[in-house]
Design an enzyme around this catalytic site. Structure first.
Site, PDB file in Angstrom:
ATOM      1  N   SER A  71       0.824  -1.209   0.000  1.00 33.66           N
ATOM      2  CA  SER A  71       0.000   0.000   0.000  1.00 33.66           C
ATOM      3  C   SER A  71       0.866   1.270   0.000  1.00 33.66           C
ATOM      4  CB  SER A  71      -0.942  -0.076   1.202  1.00 33.66           C
ATOM      5  OG  SER A  71      -1.896   0.919   1.142  1.00 33.66           O
ATOM      6  N   ASP A  77      -9.613  -5.248  -4.854  1.00 30.03           N
ATOM      7  CA  ASP A  77      -8.984  -4.202  -4.037  1.00 30.03           C
ATOM      8  C   ASP A  77      -9.616  -2.851  -4.369  1.00 30.03           C
ATOM      9  OD1 ASP A  77      -7.200  -2.436  -2.765  1.00 30.03           O
ATOM     10  OD2 ASP A  77      -5.486  -3.737  -3.184  1.00 30.03           O
ATOM     11  N   HIS A 115      -7.428  -5.520  -0.501  1.00 31.48           N
ATOM     12  CA  HIS A 115      -6.229  -4.826  -0.025  1.00 31.48           C
ATOM     13  C   HIS A 115      -5.488  -5.535   1.117  1.00 31.48           C
ATOM     14  CE1 HIS A 115      -4.059  -1.104  -0.616  1.00 31.48           C
ATOM     15  NE2 HIS A 115      -3.989  -0.912   0.682  1.00 31.48           N
TER      16      HIS A 115
END
Ligand code: NAG
Ligand code: NAG
Ligand code: NAG
Ligand code: NAG
Length: 403
Positions: free
Chosen positions: A176, A346, A379
């Site tokens: 991320s 995601d 995610h």
């Protein structure tokens, strides 16, 4: 995961009796980290699993004292004979995120058991990295940064420290926000002399197509009310202001907050919901509101630039030019080994945005770029998925062995 966030909300409600509670909550939850303190990540999350662990500290050029954890030996007792690997977490979390699952499921432990010298970074402001040469987290100036500084100061300090300790170039794994800061650094041709390869899990770069309705609405609020937010300096996810914002956003049509984790990150296929208690002991953690606004700015245009001060004068003062400087992803050297892994579910690292990044990298050496698409991953699956060991970490280690 629903349980985690229901419990989080409850906690938010409990903690948020007064604004002062935020500061109090920090001192309780994240006491300043002494080397060897009993609440350190090494003591509570690594040694408990039977691994050797060292706490290290490195000071950035702007005075932040960052805590690093090192796992130099696998459970076999054999000292690492492979290169160092640095794991860099994302927003609102810290190095603990690499350690939540069992040793056979968590990337940090798997790497150590496979002979790698594992280093875990913690961004400024998180539990292991609260200290500063002259500032305290209660000072507004402590929170005067965005991810620009994570790229220009935190990452270089950590790279140089590990290089100094091991004398070896390292492999990098970012998740991320941990991917964005590395991409920014590499696009400026920095730290290339200390890196072997980089793995980018749930890559964050262009953010125009972000699908999380909750994050979109939050971004709009940060942009519309930026002066108000900037006045708060620290963004405490378990604090009063975050609860107020959430309360407001969850009433908007089209936003389903029944499962907050899903609302933020997408429907994670493979995260073990019984990890709630462990998760809550450590996360979510503070970031700067300036960082939140910087990320919100990126959703407007999809451009990747330094923090925009909002007017020509502000930008002239900081950058000597009327608009913020651009990070040009096409400038990343074509021969840098890159492994991108992204998921079809995601909602933060959207497939369309990843495609724009891959397009930036279209001239990359073909044998130096791997793009792995995992249809059912969202995610959090990349760091906490119970099958990530097979789906992501095995191919990731095979990639390391080539570089
Ligand atoms: C850590 O725990 C040990 C044993 O429980 C105790 O003797 C020691 O004082 C503790 N150290 C700190 C820094 O709290
Ligand atoms: C989920 O977590 C629980 C509690 O830690 C554990 O007993 C269980 O084996 C985990 N399931 C998987 C698939 O890892
Ligand atoms: C930023 O994005 C806009 C809209 O996508 C584009 O027109 C503009 O050229 C971009 N600016 C920079 C500096 O790349
Ligand atoms: C970005 O870098 C590439 C490769 O160096 C270059 O061709 C391109 O013109 C640059 N784009 C911008 C907007 O500076």
């Amino acid at each position: 995961m629903a349980k985690i966030w229901t419990t989080t909300l409850l906690l938010v409600a409990l903690i948020c009796m007064s604004a002062a509670a935020a500061v109090e909550a920090r001192t309780k939850l994240y006491p300043i980290n002494d080397q060897g303190a009993n609440n350190s990540i090494c003591k509570t999350m690594v040694e408990t699993q039977g691994f050797v662990c060292q706490e290290h500290q490195v000071t950035t050029q702007d005075g932040y004292i960052l805590g690093l954890q090192r796992i130099p030996v696998g459970r076999s007792g054999k000292t690492a004979d492979k290169p160092p690997v640095l794991l860099q977490h994302g927003l609102f979390i810290d190095a603990a995120t690499w350690l939540f699952n069992s040793p056979d499921e968590s990337l940090a432990f798997i790497l150590a058991d496979n002979g790698f010298d594992v280093w875990l970074a913690n961004s400024r402001g998180t539990m292991s990295s609260q200290e500063h040469k002259s500032l305290s987290p209660n000072d507004p100036a402590y929170w005067e940064w965005s991810w620009d500084e994570l790229a220009s100061h935190d990452l270089p300090a950590v790279f140089k420290y590990i290089y100094g300790q091991t004398g070896q170039n390292l492999h990098y794994v970012g998740h991320s926000l941990g991917t964005l800061i590395a991409l920014a650094v590499f696009s400026q041709h920095q730290l290339l002399n200390m890196i072997r390869s980089a793995v980018l899990l749930s890559p964050i770069a262009h953010l125009q197509n972000i699908q999380s309705m909750l994050m979109k609405a939050a971004a709009q609020d940060f942009l519309a009310e930026d002066l108000y937010w900037l006045g708060l300096h620290e963004f405490v996810p378990k604090g009063l202001e975050a609860a107020k914002l959430l309360n407001q956003l969850c009433k908007l049509p089209g936003i389903d907050c029944s499962n907050l984790m899903t609302a933020f990150t997408g429907p994670n296929c493979c995260v073990n919901s019984s990890k709630a208690d462990i998760f809550l002991q450590h996360e979510p953690q503070s970031t700067s509101t300036k960082n939140m606004i910087h990320l919100a700015q990126m959703t407007r245009t999809g451009n990747i630039t330094k923090f925009d001060y909002g007017n020509e004068e502000g930008n002239m003062n900081h950058y000597g030019q009327p608009t913020p400087p651009v990070y040009n992803m096409s400038s990343i050297p074509n021969e840098l080994p890159l492994y991108l892994s992204y998921g079809g579910k995601d909602t933060l690292s959207d497939m369309k945005d990843v495609q724009v990044l891959l397009d930036d990298l279209k001239n990359h050496d073909k044998d130096k770029l791997v793009a792995q698409y995992i249809e059912d991953y969202a995610h959090a699956d990349f760091v906490m998925g119970v099958n990530a060991n097979k789906v992501v970490y095995d191919p990731l280690m095979a990639f390391f062995s080539l570089h």
